[in-house]
Design a protein around this motif. Structure first.
Motif, PDB file in Angstrom:
ATOM      1  N   SER A   1       0.827  -1.219   0.000  1.00  0.00           N
ATOM      2  CA  SER A   1       0.000   0.000   0.000  1.00  0.00           C
ATOM      3  C   SER A   1       0.861   1.270   0.000  1.00  0.00           C
ATOM      4  O   SER A   1       0.357   2.351  -0.288  1.00  0.00           O
ATOM      5  CB  SER A   1      -0.949   0.006   1.201  1.00  0.00           C
ATOM      6  N   ASN A   2       2.149   1.140   0.299  1.00  0.00           N
ATOM      7  CA  ASN A   2       3.061   2.290   0.323  1.00  0.00           C
ATOM      8  C   ASN A   2       3.829   2.471  -0.983  1.00  0.00           C
ATOM      9  O   ASN A   2       4.706   3.328  -1.058  1.00  0.00           O
ATOM     10  CB  ASN A   2       4.082   2.140   1.459  1.00  0.00           C
ATOM     11  N   VAL A   3       3.539   1.670  -1.996  1.00  0.00           N
ATOM     12  CA  VAL A   3       4.285   1.718  -3.262  1.00  0.00           C
ATOM     13  C   VAL A   3       3.330   2.041  -4.403  1.00  0.00           C
ATOM     14  O   VAL A   3       2.207   1.546  -4.444  1.00  0.00           O
ATOM     15  CB  VAL A   3       4.991   0.369  -3.525  1.00  0.00           C
ATOM     16  N   PHE A   4       3.805   2.900  -5.313  1.00  0.00           N
ATOM     17  CA  PHE A   4       2.996   3.213  -6.491  1.00  0.00           C
ATOM     18  C   PHE A   4       3.887   3.274  -7.719  1.00  0.00           C
ATOM     19  O   PHE A   4       5.094   3.486  -7.634  1.00  0.00           O
ATOM     20  CB  PHE A   4       2.215   4.522  -6.316  1.00  0.00           C
ATOM     21  N   ILE A   5       3.261   3.048  -8.871  1.00  0.00           N
ATOM     22  CA  ILE A   5       3.968   3.107 -10.147  1.00  0.00           C
ATOM     23  C   ILE A   5       3.823   4.519 -10.702  1.00  0.00           C
ATOM     24  O   ILE A   5       2.713   5.025 -10.853  1.00  0.00           O
ATOM     25  CB  ILE A   5       3.404   2.077 -11.154  1.00  0.00           C
ATOM     26  N   VAL A   6       4.959   5.142 -11.011  1.00  0.00           N
ATOM     27  CA  VAL A   6       4.974   6.492 -11.555  1.00  0.00           C
ATOM     28  C   VAL A   6       4.726   6.452 -13.059  1.00  0.00           C
ATOM     29  O   VAL A   6       3.970   7.241 -13.610  1.00  0.00           O
ATOM     30  CB  VAL A   6       6.336   7.172 -11.267  1.00  0.00           C
ATOM     31  N   TRP A   7       5.381   5.491 -13.734  1.00  0.00           N
ATOM     32  CA  TRP A   7       5.332   5.404 -15.192  1.00  0.00           C
ATOM     33  C   TRP A   7       5.713   3.994 -15.591  1.00  0.00           C
ATOM     34  O   TRP A   7       6.517   3.348 -14.910  1.00  0.00           O
ATOM     35  CB  TRP A   7       6.326   6.409 -15.771  1.00  0.00           C
ATOM     36  N   SER A   8       5.142   3.489 -16.685  1.00  0.00           N
ATOM     37  CA  SER A   8       5.552   2.185 -17.200  1.00  0.00           C
ATOM     38  C   SER A   8       5.286   2.108 -18.692  1.00  0.00           C
ATOM     39  O   SER A   8       4.455   2.846 -19.229  1.00  0.00           O
ATOM     40  CB  SER A   8       4.814   1.058 -16.472  1.00  0.00           C
ATOM     41  N   CYS A   9       6.025   1.214 -19.357  1.00  0.00           N
ATOM     42  CA  CYS A   9       5.803   1.005 -20.786  1.00  0.00           C
ATOM     43  C   CYS A   9       6.269  -0.393 -21.171  1.00  0.00           C
ATOM     44  O   CYS A   9       6.993  -1.052 -20.426  1.00  0.00           O
ATOM     45  CB  CYS A   9       6.522   2.059 -21.623  1.00  0.00           C
ATOM     46  N   LYS A  10       5.838  -0.814 -22.352  1.00  0.00           N
ATOM     47  CA  LYS A  10       6.257  -2.091 -22.919  1.00  0.00           C
ATOM     48  C   LYS A  10       6.683  -1.819 -24.353  1.00  0.00           C
ATOM     49  O   LYS A  10       5.977  -1.164 -25.108  1.00  0.00           O
ATOM     50  CB  LYS A  10       5.106  -3.096 -22.908  1.00  0.00           C
ATOM     51  N   THR A  11       7.866  -2.306 -24.698  1.00  0.00           N
ATOM     52  CA  THR A  11       8.354  -2.209 -26.062  1.00  0.00           C
ATOM     53  C   THR A  11       8.809  -3.594 -26.489  1.00  0.00           C
ATOM     54  O   THR A  11       9.698  -4.171 -25.855  1.00  0.00           O
ATOM     55  CB  THR A  11       9.529  -1.215 -26.167  1.00  0.00           C
ATOM     56  N   LEU A  12       8.178  -4.114 -27.532  1.00  0.00           N
ATOM     57  CA  LEU A  12       8.414  -5.484 -27.980  1.00  0.00           C
ATOM     58  C   LEU A  12       8.216  -6.426 -26.803  1.00  0.00           C
ATOM     59  O   LEU A  12       7.156  -6.443 -26.201  1.00  0.00           O
ATOM     60  CB  LEU A  12       9.795  -5.609 -28.623  1.00  0.00           C
TER      61      LEU A  12
END
Length: 154
Positions: free
Chosen positions: A98-109
């Motif tokens: 609950s104390n962790v969050f994703i700021v940004w993510s992506c998938k390439t291939l």
């Protein structure tokens, strides 16, 4: 059968041996195969050999099944890192998901990347996770913010 079009990632040992055995000789494009086609098939053979080498040594594989799965793995890894290093890095407390969050993510291939942080005020922890889909490896880089300076002039 065209070797370069076959997805080998979920092959069992028997299917892998058959693919390696037939590699080029039974391929439908054998006589028309160019260097790039052969490289694709050879890379698949290398992948299978490495996969089963790891399995024979008892090493686990990390297979990411999608973005949600990748992000949840990264969050768990950051919680593990944080709780392991909280004392030596003068971090205030142990944390949970609950104390962790994703700021940004992506998938390439076949590769994934995400940036994650914590909700703990003032800890300055920032993590970058990169999943190499070819090697099925997750790389973790954890950073601690040193300064935050506002510049109003060039």
């Amino acid at each position: 059968m065209v070797g370069k079009l076959i997805d080998v990632t979920n092959f069992n040992p028997q299917e892998a041996v058959e693919f390696i055995r037939m590699r080029c000789t039974n391929c439908d494009i054998y006589y028309f195969c160019n260097g790039a086609d052969a490289k694709i098939c050879n890379d698949k053979v290398d992948y299978l050999l490495e996969k089963f080498r790891r399995n024979s040594k008892g090493e686990n594989e990390m297979i990411v099944t999608g973005m949600d799965h990748f992000q949840s793995v990264c969050k768990r890894k950051l919680v593990d890192w944080y709780n392991k290093h909280c004392e030596e890095n003068h971090l205030a407390m142990k944390i949970d998901l609950s104390n962790v969050f994703i700021v940004w993510s992506c998938k390439t291939l076949q590769n994934y990347k995400c940036l994650a942080s914590t909700t703990v005020s003032g800890d300055g922890i920032y993590a970058e996770y990169t999943y190499n889909g070819d090697k099925q490896e997750l790389y973790e880089d954890v950073y601690k913010k040193l300064t935050n300076t506002c510049h109003t002039e060039e």
